[in-house]
Design an enzyme around this catalytic site. Structure first.
Site, PDB file in Angstrom:
ATOM      1  N   ASP A   1       0.833  -1.206   0.000  1.00 35.91           N
ATOM      2  CA  ASP A   1       0.000   0.000   0.000  1.00 35.91           C
ATOM      3  C   ASP A   1       0.869   1.259   0.000  1.00 35.91           C
ATOM      4  O   ASP A   1       0.541   2.258  -0.642  1.00 35.91           O
ATOM      5  CB  ASP A   1      -0.924   0.021   1.232  1.00 35.91           C
ATOM      6  CG  ASP A   1      -2.127  -0.888   1.047  1.00 35.91           C
ATOM      7  OD1 ASP A   1      -2.429  -1.272  -0.102  1.00 35.91           O
ATOM      8  OD2 ASP A   1      -2.767  -1.229   2.064  1.00 35.91           O
TER       9      ASP A   1
ATOM     10  N   GLU B   1      -3.692  10.703   4.268  1.00 31.75           N
ATOM     11  CA  GLU B   1      -3.894  11.732   5.289  1.00 31.75           C
ATOM     12  C   GLU B   1      -2.795  12.778   5.266  1.00 31.75           C
ATOM     13  O   GLU B   1      -1.726  12.566   4.699  1.00 31.75           O
ATOM     14  CB  GLU B   1      -3.941  11.124   6.714  1.00 31.75           C
ATOM     15  CG  GLU B   1      -2.622  10.714   7.328  1.00 31.75           C
ATOM     16  CD  GLU B   1      -2.095   9.385   6.825  1.00 31.75           C
ATOM     17  OE1 GLU B   1      -1.061   9.403   6.139  1.00 31.75           O
ATOM     18  OE2 GLU B   1      -2.712   8.350   7.074  1.00 31.75           O
TER      19      GLU B   1
ATOM     20  N   ARG C   1      -3.822  21.903  22.100  1.00 34.65           N
ATOM     21  CA  ARG C   1      -2.443  21.768  22.576  1.00 34.65           C
ATOM     22  C   ARG C   1      -2.183  20.286  22.775  1.00 34.65           C
ATOM     23  O   ARG C   1      -2.945  19.601  23.452  1.00 34.65           O
ATOM     24  CB  ARG C   1      -2.251  22.515  23.887  1.00 34.65           C
ATOM     25  CG  ARG C   1      -0.802  22.483  24.337  1.00 34.65           C
ATOM     26  CD  ARG C   1      -0.575  23.314  25.596  1.00 34.65           C
ATOM     27  NE  ARG C   1       0.847  23.478  25.802  1.00 34.65           N
ATOM     28  CZ  ARG C   1       1.468  24.635  25.945  1.00 34.65           C
ATOM     29  NH1 ARG C   1       0.792  25.758  25.885  1.00 34.65           N
ATOM     30  NH2 ARG C   1       2.759  24.682  26.140  1.00 34.65           N
TER      31      ARG C   1
ATOM     32  N   THR D   1      -8.630   3.868   7.334  1.00 35.30           N
ATOM     33  CA  THR D   1      -8.225   2.562   7.875  1.00 35.30           C
ATOM     34  C   THR D   1      -6.728   2.521   8.204  1.00 35.30           C
ATOM     35  O   THR D   1      -6.227   1.492   8.649  1.00 35.30           O
ATOM     36  CB  THR D   1      -8.537   1.438   6.858  1.00 35.30           C
ATOM     37  OG1 THR D   1      -8.032   1.849   5.580  1.00 35.30           O
ATOM     38  CG2 THR D   1     -10.023   1.179   6.751  1.00 35.30           C
TER      39      THR D   1
ATOM     40  N   TYR E   1      -3.475   5.371   9.564  1.00 39.24           N
ATOM     41  CA  TYR E   1      -3.091   6.085  10.790  1.00 39.24           C
ATOM     42  C   TYR E   1      -4.333   6.477  11.608  1.00 39.24           C
ATOM     43  O   TYR E   1      -4.396   6.282  12.822  1.00 39.24           O
ATOM     44  CB  TYR E   1      -2.297   7.345  10.388  1.00 39.24           C
ATOM     45  CG  TYR E   1      -1.373   7.903  11.434  1.00 39.24           C
ATOM     46  CD1 TYR E   1      -1.505   7.579  12.779  1.00 39.24           C
ATOM     47  CD2 TYR E   1      -0.344   8.776  11.066  1.00 39.24           C
ATOM     48  CE1 TYR E   1      -0.637   8.100  13.728  1.00 39.24           C
ATOM     49  CE2 TYR E   1       0.526   9.300  12.010  1.00 39.24           C
ATOM     50  CZ  TYR E   1       0.367   8.960  13.339  1.00 39.24           C
ATOM     51  OH  TYR E   1       1.230   9.486  14.267  1.00 39.24           O
TER      52      TYR E   1
HETATM   53  P1  NAP Z   1       4.239   1.921   6.960  1.00 34.20           P
HETATM   54  O1  NAP Z   1       4.790   2.442   8.233  1.00 34.20           O
HETATM   55  O2  NAP Z   1       4.793   0.677   6.390  1.00 34.20           O
HETATM   56  O3  NAP Z   1       2.637   1.793   7.055  1.00 34.20           O
HETATM   57  C1  NAP Z   1       2.011   1.292   8.159  1.00 34.20           C
HETATM   58  C2  NAP Z   1       0.945   0.313   7.732  1.00 34.20           C
HETATM   59  O4  NAP Z   1      -0.187   1.023   7.215  1.00 34.20           O
HETATM   60  C3  NAP Z   1       1.384  -0.660   6.658  1.00 34.20           C
HETATM   61  O5  NAP Z   1       0.974  -1.936   7.069  1.00 34.20           O
HETATM   62  C4  NAP Z   1       0.623  -0.197   5.439  1.00 34.20           C
HETATM   63  O6  NAP Z   1       0.317  -1.251   4.539  1.00 34.20           O
HETATM   64  C5  NAP Z   1      -0.640   0.308   6.072  1.00 34.20           C
HETATM   65  N1  NAP Z   1      -1.479   1.206   5.264  1.00 34.20           N
HETATM   66  C6  NAP Z   1      -1.110   2.188   4.413  1.00 34.20           C
HETATM   67  N2  NAP Z   1      -2.195   2.783   3.897  1.00 34.20           N
HETATM   68  C7  NAP Z   1      -3.269   2.148   4.414  1.00 34.20           C
HETATM   69  C8  NAP Z   1      -4.668   2.310   4.279  1.00 34.20           C
HETATM   70  N3  NAP Z   1      -5.182   3.255   3.511  1.00 34.20           N
HETATM   71  N4  NAP Z   1      -5.490   1.481   4.984  1.00 34.20           N
HETATM   72  C9  NAP Z   1      -4.986   0.540   5.793  1.00 34.20           C
HETATM   73  N5  NAP Z   1      -3.678   0.340   5.977  1.00 34.20           N
HETATM   74  C10 NAP Z   1      -2.825   1.149   5.313  1.00 34.20           C
HETATM   75  O7  NAP Z   1       4.336   3.102   5.875  1.00 34.20           O
HETATM   76  P2  NAP Z   1       3.720   3.068   4.425  1.00 34.20           P
HETATM   77  O8  NAP Z   1       3.499   1.677   3.969  1.00 34.20           O
HETATM   78  O9  NAP Z   1       4.540   3.969   3.604  1.00 34.20           O
HETATM   79  O10 NAP Z   1       2.268   3.709   4.633  1.00 34.20           O
HETATM   80  C11 NAP Z   1       2.123   5.048   4.982  1.00 34.20           C
HETATM   81  C12 NAP Z   1       0.968   5.173   5.907  1.00 34.20           C
HETATM   82  O11 NAP Z   1       1.269   4.589   7.154  1.00 34.20           O
HETATM   83  C13 NAP Z   1       0.624   6.599   6.249  1.00 34.20           C
HETATM   84  O12 NAP Z   1      -0.133   7.209   5.227  1.00 34.20           O
HETATM   85  C14 NAP Z   1      -0.148   6.415   7.535  1.00 34.20           C
HETATM   86  O13 NAP Z   1      -1.530   6.230   7.282  1.00 34.20           O
HETATM   87  C15 NAP Z   1       0.364   5.115   8.107  1.00 34.20           C
HETATM   88  N6  NAP Z   1       0.983   5.359   9.406  1.00 34.20           N
HETATM   89  C16 NAP Z   1       0.396   4.776  10.480  1.00 34.20           C
HETATM   90  C17 NAP Z   1       0.879   5.010  11.749  1.00 34.20           C
HETATM   91  C18 NAP Z   1       0.182   4.361  12.898  1.00 34.20           C
HETATM   92  O14 NAP Z   1      -0.783   3.621  12.672  1.00 34.20           O
HETATM   93  N7  NAP Z   1       0.589   4.620  14.114  1.00 34.20           N
HETATM   94  C19 NAP Z   1       1.979   5.848  11.943  1.00 34.20           C
HETATM   95  C20 NAP Z   1       2.566   6.424  10.817  1.00 34.20           C
HETATM   96  C21 NAP Z   1       2.056   6.174   9.550  1.00 34.20           C
HETATM   97  P3  NAP Z   1       1.453  -1.897   3.600  1.00 34.20           P
HETATM   98  O15 NAP Z   1       2.269  -2.767   4.482  1.00 34.20           O
HETATM   99  O16 NAP Z   1       0.666  -2.637   2.569  1.00 34.20           O
HETATM  100  O17 NAP Z   1       2.249  -0.764   2.997  1.00 34.20           O
END
Ligand code: NAP
Ligand code: MN
Length: 267
Positions: free
Chosen positions: A52, A125, A151, A164, A166
């Site tokens: 993703d 996002e 804050r 779904t 962050y």
């Molecule tokens: P990552 O750190 O590998 O992503 C975290 C997880 O989010 C991965 O398992 C990714 O799937 C999944 N993901 C991405 N978009 C999604 C969606 N629309 N619905 C459900 N799961 C989703 O970084 P990345 O793969 O480059 O993805 C970036 C996204 O990570 C950011 O846009 C943000 O939404 C998310 N994120 C989440 C957190 C948290 O939950 N605490 C913190 C920072 C960022 P894949 O393994 O298939 O890539």
């Protein structure tokens, strides 16, 4: 007559193993009357190969085009949220093309304007987070209404498909991408006699605008993230977010609706 969509660009990392798989996909595409192009600007179908996160990069690096159809092929064991296909399941891809089992779905994206100048799109996002150990302060406006003074650690403003990701980790609601809206969720807000915020996530209609005015108090500016990329502008004082008029078109298999994906992934 509508132009036939047959010019494919494959977006992927350039590692050895993947390159071989891309070669077989290229052959498969050519056998099915597609032209594989080397420049995404001349493509009308953009296919990301990876996870993703790769799809988010593919859409970002090709400029959030609304005249293109995007698709994603997963190289992980599960398909994830943006990937409708799996790299080992080429039969399924060909069948889907041949039997017209594909529909087009349109995903809302948000448009983020920084300091009244530069604008950016986000598919998942926009995240605004304190870059230091201390909290930061911002005034939150819905249209012209001063809504609250925040804050804390930050805020996540998510699209329906980003709901779904962050957004879900911080207890935001999962939102149907058929709804043109965006969701605002807090990251550890301070709530006391001086600072008061709503505390729950809220969902804004596509007609509204959210404005965040960051207080330069102590000269601490937050880190701004657009999907999986950090914004390089450092001194951000004002962030305006609205739903874009633009939609990202993706192919969708008939048996792979948003709620099927939610069930498959979380339940
Ligand atoms: P990552 O750190 O590998 O992503 C975290 C997880 O989010 C991965 O398992 C990714 O799937 C999944 N993901 C991405 N978009 C999604 C969606 N629309 N619905 C459900 N799961 C989703 O970084 P990345 O793969 O480059 O993805 C970036 C996204 O990570 C950011 O846009 C943000 O939404 C998310 N994120 C989440 C957190 C948290 O939950 N605490 C913190 C920072 C960022 P894949 O393994 O298939 O890539
Ligand atoms: Mn990832």
């Amino acid at each position: 007559m509508a132009e036939r969509r047959n010019r494919i660009y494959f977006f992927h990392k350039h590692d050895e193993e993947l390159l071989q798989q891309v070669q077989s996909l290229t052959t498969l595409a050519q056998q099915n009357d597609f032209v594989v192009v080397n420049d995404y600007r001349s493509a009308n179908i953009i296919v990301s190969i990876g996870d993703d996160g790769s799809f988010l990069q593919a859409v970002r690096q090709t400029g959030f085009r609304d005249d293109c159809l995007y698709a994603a092929i997963s190289t992980l064991s599960s398909r994830g949220f943006y990937c409708d296909f799996h790299i080992d399941d080429t039969d399924h891809m060909v069948q889907a093309i041949m039997n017209e089992q594909m529909e087009v779905r349109r995903y809302p994206i948000i448009e983020v304007k920084i300091n009244d100048t530069a604008s950016f799109f986000c598919l998942n996002e926009c995240s605004i987070r304190s870059g230091i150990i201390k909290t930061f302060v911002m005034d939150v406006f819905i249209d012209n209404l001063h809504f609250e003074t925040f804050r804390g650690d930050g805020m996540i403003v998510a699209t329906p498909t980003g709901s779904t990701a962050y957004n879900k980790s911080i207890n935001g609601a999962v939102v149907d991408p058929l709804l043109p809206c965006f969701q605002v969720s807090e990251l550890a807000s301070l709530n006391n006699n001086r600072y008061r915020t709503l505390g729950s996530s809220f969902i804004l209609s596509g007609q509204r605008k959210l404005t965040l005015k960051i207080s330069p108090e102590g000269n601490h500016y937050p880190i701004i993230g657009m999907d999986n990329e950090a914004l390089s502008i450092q001194h951000v004082e004002k962030v305006e977010i609205k739903l874009s008029d633009r939609l990202i078109k993706t192919v969708r298999l008939k048996d792979n609706s948003f709620w099927e994906k939610v069930k498959r992934t979380f339940l």
